[in-house]
Structure formats: structure tokens, C-alpha cells
Write a protein that holds these residues in place. Structure first.
Motif, PDB file in Angstrom:
ATOM      1  N   PRO A 161       0.827  -1.212   0.000  1.00 36.60           N
ATOM      2  CA  PRO A 161       0.000   0.000   0.000  1.00 36.60           C
ATOM      3  C   PRO A 161       0.863   1.265   0.000  1.00 36.60           C
ATOM      4  CG  PRO A 161      -0.089  -1.123   2.126  1.00 36.60           C
ATOM      5  CD  PRO A 161       0.698  -2.001   1.206  1.00 36.60           C
ATOM      6  N   LEU A 162       0.309   2.317  -0.588  1.00 37.65           N
ATOM      7  CA  LEU A 162       1.023   3.591  -0.629  1.00 37.65           C
ATOM      8  C   LEU A 162       1.065   4.209   0.763  1.00 37.65           C
ATOM      9  CD1 LEU A 162      -0.469   5.213  -3.856  1.00 37.65           C
ATOM     10  CD2 LEU A 162       1.759   4.142  -3.583  1.00 37.65           C
ATOM     11  N   THR A 163       2.196   4.796   1.064  1.00 37.01           N
ATOM     12  CA  THR A 163       2.313   5.528   2.323  1.00 37.01           C
ATOM     13  C   THR A 163       1.742   6.925   2.128  1.00 37.01           C
ATOM     14  OG1 THR A 163       4.468   6.468   1.789  1.00 37.01           O
ATOM     15  CG2 THR A 163       4.454   4.273   2.837  1.00 37.01           C
ATOM     16  N   ALA A 164       1.586   7.644   3.221  1.00 38.74           N
ATOM     17  CA  ALA A 164       1.103   9.026   3.131  1.00 38.74           C
ATOM     18  C   ALA A 164       2.061   9.865   2.289  1.00 38.74           C
ATOM     19  CB  ALA A 164       0.948   9.622   4.526  1.00 38.74           C
ATOM     20  N   GLN A 165       3.367   9.618   2.405  1.00 34.40           N
ATOM     21  CA  GLN A 165       4.341  10.370   1.617  1.00 34.40           C
ATOM     22  C   GLN A 165       4.222  10.013   0.135  1.00 34.40           C
ATOM     23  OE1 GLN A 165       8.388  10.278   2.948  1.00 34.40           O
ATOM     24  NE2 GLN A 165       9.125  11.437   1.192  1.00 34.40           N
ATOM     25  N   ASP A 166       4.000   8.731  -0.177  1.00 36.63           N
ATOM     26  CA  ASP A 166       3.792   8.326  -1.569  1.00 36.63           C
ATOM     27  C   ASP A 166       2.587   9.049  -2.176  1.00 36.63           C
ATOM     28  OD1 ASP A 166       5.907   6.486  -1.551  1.00 36.63           O
ATOM     29  OD2 ASP A 166       4.591   4.830  -0.936  1.00 36.63           O
ATOM     30  N   ARG A 167       1.482   9.092  -1.436  1.00 35.79           N
ATOM     31  CA  ARG A 167       0.280   9.770  -1.927  1.00 35.79           C
ATOM     32  C   ARG A 167       0.538  11.263  -2.107  1.00 35.79           C
ATOM     33  NH1 ARG A 167      -1.956   5.999   1.552  1.00 35.79           N
ATOM     34  NH2 ARG A 167      -2.117   7.495   3.254  1.00 35.79           N
ATOM     35  N   ALA A 168       1.280  11.869  -1.187  1.00 31.05           N
ATOM     36  CA  ALA A 168       1.601  13.299  -1.305  1.00 31.05           C
ATOM     37  C   ALA A 168       2.452  13.555  -2.551  1.00 31.05           C
ATOM     38  CB  ALA A 168       2.321  13.791  -0.053  1.00 31.05           C
ATOM     39  N   GLU A 169       3.406  12.663  -2.840  1.00 30.86           N
ATOM     40  CA  GLU A 169       4.237  12.814  -4.041  1.00 30.86           C
ATOM     41  C   GLU A 169       3.394  12.670  -5.302  1.00 30.86           C
ATOM     42  OE1 GLU A 169       7.358  13.772  -4.440  1.00 30.86           O
ATOM     43  OE2 GLU A 169       7.685  13.954  -2.289  1.00 30.86           O
ATOM     44  N   CYS A 170       2.436  11.748  -5.292  1.00 35.09           N
ATOM     45  CA  CYS A 170       1.535  11.589  -6.444  1.00 35.09           C
ATOM     46  C   CYS A 170       0.726  12.858  -6.673  1.00 35.09           C
ATOM     47  CB  CYS A 170       0.596  10.405  -6.223  1.00 35.09           C
ATOM     48  SG  CYS A 170       1.413   8.803  -6.286  1.00 35.09           S
ATOM     49  N   VAL A 171       0.199  13.435  -5.603  1.00 29.75           N
ATOM     50  CA  VAL A 171      -0.588  14.667  -5.718  1.00 29.75           C
ATOM     51  C   VAL A 171       0.295  15.802  -6.212  1.00 29.75           C
ATOM     52  CG1 VAL A 171      -1.853  16.419  -4.404  1.00 29.75           C
ATOM     53  CG2 VAL A 171      -2.329  13.995  -4.047  1.00 29.75           C
ATOM     54  N   ARG A 172       1.521  15.897  -5.692  1.00 30.49           N
ATOM     55  CA  ARG A 172       2.433  16.968  -6.133  1.00 30.49           C
ATOM     56  C   ARG A 172       2.747  16.818  -7.618  1.00 30.49           C
ATOM     57  NH1 ARG A 172       8.221  18.349  -3.474  1.00 30.49           N
ATOM     58  NH2 ARG A 172       8.469  16.127  -3.747  1.00 30.49           N
ATOM     59  N   HIS A 173       3.017  15.592  -8.067  1.00 27.73           N
ATOM     60  CA  HIS A 173       3.307  15.368  -9.490  1.00 27.73           C
ATOM     61  C   HIS A 173       2.096  15.738 -10.347  1.00 27.73           C
ATOM     62  CE1 HIS A 173       5.137  13.558 -13.011  1.00 27.73           C
ATOM     63  NE2 HIS A 173       4.034  12.857 -13.205  1.00 27.73           N
ATOM     64  N   LEU A 174       0.920  15.312  -9.941  1.00 30.69           N
ATOM     65  CA  LEU A 174      -0.294  15.622 -10.692  1.00 30.69           C
ATOM     66  C   LEU A 174      -0.538  17.128 -10.762  1.00 30.69           C
ATOM     67  CD1 LEU A 174      -2.839  14.765 -12.177  1.00 30.69           C
ATOM     68  CD2 LEU A 174      -3.956  14.526  -9.952  1.00 30.69           C
ATOM     69  N   THR A 175      -0.382  17.836  -9.659  1.00 33.22           N
ATOM     70  CA  THR A 175      -0.621  19.284  -9.684  1.00 33.22           C
ATOM     71  C   THR A 175       0.414  20.005 -10.539  1.00 33.22           C
ATOM     72  OG1 THR A 175       0.568  19.588  -7.590  1.00 33.22           O
ATOM     73  CG2 THR A 175      -1.834  19.351  -7.478  1.00 33.22           C
ATOM     74  N   ARG A 176       1.638  19.498 -10.580  1.00 33.20           N
ATOM     75  CA  ARG A 176       2.643  20.108 -11.466  1.00 33.20           C
ATOM     76  C   ARG A 176       2.253  19.909 -12.925  1.00 33.20           C
ATOM     77  NH1 ARG A 176       8.324  18.484  -8.456  1.00 33.20           N
ATOM     78  NH2 ARG A 176       8.175  20.074  -6.834  1.00 33.20           N
ATOM     79  N   LEU A 177       1.770  18.722 -13.274  1.00 39.28           N
ATOM     80  CA  LEU A 177       1.325  18.480 -14.645  1.00 39.28           C
ATOM     81  C   LEU A 177       0.117  19.344 -14.995  1.00 39.28           C
ATOM     82  CD1 LEU A 177       1.666  14.599 -14.917  1.00 39.28           C
ATOM     83  CD2 LEU A 177       3.169  16.335 -15.925  1.00 39.28           C
ATOM     84  N   LEU A 178      -0.812  19.492 -14.072  1.00 39.64           N
ATOM     85  CA  LEU A 178      -1.972  20.352 -14.295  1.00 39.64           C
ATOM     86  C   LEU A 178      -1.550  21.801 -14.499  1.00 39.64           C
ATOM     87  CD1 LEU A 178      -4.476  18.834 -11.730  1.00 39.64           C
ATOM     88  CD2 LEU A 178      -4.638  18.748 -14.219  1.00 39.64           C
TER      89      LEU A 178
END
Length: 107
Positions: A9-26
Motif C-alpha cells: 500500500p502507498l504511504t502518506a508520503q507516496d500519496r503526497a508525491e503523487c498529488v504533487r506530481h499531478l498538480t505540477r502536470l496540471l
């Protein structure tokens, strides 16, 4: 083969990195649409800071411009001022434009 059933399972830090990557792409997509969306007068612009597309090379200088297949363009520069030039063209039709999916135009 790893998938959601076999991966840890993804850790809280993994999920935060996913959100950061997505917002940068957006953010990069929004800048592209607003600042570089004029296909009649395109300007080469550097990729927005921290927009990572996957295989970034720190020795490269990435630039982009929106173009349209119905127009002709000329790329000007001075020979022998760079060691290597690569141009990539990616196709597709923007939603709401001529030739785009009518469902997208209504959205």
C-alpha cells in the motif's frame, strides 16, 4: 507482474508525491493552454519549472509550442550554436476545436 493487488500500500508520503506530481502536470497544462495556445503566432517557451515528463535529462533544455496542422511554420536559428537539436511532434485534437469530438465541445 505488479499491480494494486500485489504492490504494497502507498504511504502518506507516496500519496503526497503523487498529488504533487499531478498538480505540477496540471499547472503545466494550464500554462500551455493560456500562455502558449496561439497557434497563429507560436513562441517556443521553456517547460514550466518542475514539470517532469518522465525521462528528463538535466543536460537538455526543453521547450515547447502549440502548433496546428492546418498552418505552416518556420523555425529559425543560427547554425553551429548548439551541438544537438531534436524536435518531437505529437498529434491530437484539442477538445472544442474543429475536428474535435463533439462531446468535448459541449462540455
Amino acid at each position: 507482474r505488479a499491480d494494486a493487488r500485489t504492490s504494497p500500500p502507498l504511504t502518506a508520503q507516496d500519496r503526497a508525491e503523487c498529488v504533487r506530481h499531478l498538480t505540477r502536470l496540471l499547472r503545466g497544462g494550464a500554462e500551455n493552454a493560456v500562455d502558449a495556445g496561439d497557434v497563429l503566432a507560436p513562441v517556443l517557451r521553456p517547460l514550466p519549472y518542475n514539470v517532469k515528463l518522465g525521462a528528463d535529462n538535466p543536460d537538455n533544455y526543453y521547450m515547447y509550442a502549440q502548433l496546428h496542422g492546418a498552418h505552416h511554420y518556420v523555425l529559425r536559428g543560427t547554425r553551429n550554436t548548439i551541438h544537438y537539436l531534436s524536435i518531437g511532434a505529437y498529434g491530437g485534437v484539442a477538445p472544442g476545436t474543429a475536428g474535435g469530438d463533439e462531446r468535448d465541445a459541449a462540455a
